[in-house]
Design an enzyme around this catalytic site. Structure first.
Site, PDB file in Angstrom:
ATOM      1  N   GLY A  80       0.714  -1.648  -0.185  1.00 19.02           N
ATOM      2  CA  GLY A  80      -0.495   0.223   0.417  1.00 19.02           C
ATOM      3  C   GLY A  80       0.773   1.311   0.059  1.00 19.02           C
ATOM      4  CG  HIS A  81       3.547   3.928   2.398  1.00 16.22           C
ATOM      5  ND1 HIS A  81       5.083   4.177   2.575  1.00 16.22           N
ATOM      6  CD2 HIS A  81       3.278   4.492   3.010  1.00 16.22           C
ATOM      7  CE1 HIS A  81       5.314   5.536   1.954  1.00 16.22           C
ATOM      8  NE2 HIS A  81       3.799   6.041   2.994  1.00 16.22           N
TER       9      HIS A  81
END
Lengths: 92, 157
Positions: free
Chosen positions: B37-38
């Site tokens: 997600g990052h």
């Protein structure tokens, strides 16, 4: 040179975003100014640095919690400033 | 470094009692769900985890200096700067220095660098509280596992 109270009031005003004019020698840091325990750590750090002392917060907290000393003795600003002056004098 | 377990320190490389300083080393993992997600296809170590890494190095420093008498809990982050990105595989050098020991609290300055380049730095405040039951031994074990062994008594303040 600023008085102890002026220095402490400036620290509280800046640290807690409280208008300086609301802070008087009679103010109780917790009851009147709403300083919480975490904010008081920031204040203690700034006071320790400004005066070259170590506020004995753990001892004070213990004494208050055990009912040996009323909280006003340490947290009303004129009394806090008197304690600071004592610690500065003891260090000299 | 195991991000999902908040194990941010791989090894304590140096504990310097007189200088009140600790240096730790870690390597950002090559893979982690965090990177999904990052950010998608652009993995970057989140700033909040870099902050946690500085906090853990500071925490071990304080534990070492006070000989595990109290547990340091992160209470404040000031002047945090994130100067560069780090991604998977990056070797990190984490340095923590105690700048003040107050009554019931401590303050450190910490920074992370990678390949000689500054990544981030911050001033961290810790509230020092009595250890919850059983945690002291676990923290000692954890510190020992990272290479931080202490046998000498706590020095006089």
């Amino acid at each position: 040179m600023a008085s102890t109270f002026e220095t402490v009031a400036g620290i509280i005003s800046e640290t807690c975003d409280i208008p300086r004019e609301q802070i008087t020698p009679e103010s109780h840091a917790i009851d009147d100014l709403g300083v919480d325990s975490l904010a008081f750590l920031d204040i203690a750090f700034a006071i320790d640095k400004a005066f070259g002392i170590k506020l004995p917060l753990e001892t004070w907290t213990q004494e208050v919690n055990e009912g040996k000393v009323p909280a006003e003795e340490y947290f009303v600003l004129k009394n806090l400033c008197a304690r600071i002056d004592e610690l500065v004098a003891a260090k000299a | 470094m195991r991000l999902e377990y908040f194990q941010m320190i791989d090894r304590v490389a140096l504990f310097e009692e007189a200088g009140e300083r600790l240096e730790a080393h870690s390597t950002v993992p090559m893979a982690s769900p965090v990177f999904e997600g990052h950010f998608p296809d652009h993995p970057l170590m989140p700033g909040v985890l870099l902050t946690e890494t500085m906090a853990q190095a500071s925490g071990y420093l304080i534990l070492a200096l006070t000989r595990f008498t109290h547990m340091p809990f992160l209470a404040g982050v000031e002047k945090a700067k994130f100067r560069s990105f780090v991604g998977p595989g990056a070797p990190l050098v984490i340095e923590a220095r105690r700048i003040h020991q107050g009554s019931g609290y401590a303050v450190t300055r910490a920074k992370i660098s990678s390949a000689g380049k500054g990544i981030c730095d911050a001033e961290l405040m810790f509230r020092m509280l009595p250890f919850p039951a059983g945690l002291s031994d676990r923290m000692r074990e954890q510190a020992l596992g990272l290479g931080l062994a202490l046998d000498a008594p706590v020095p006089e303040a």
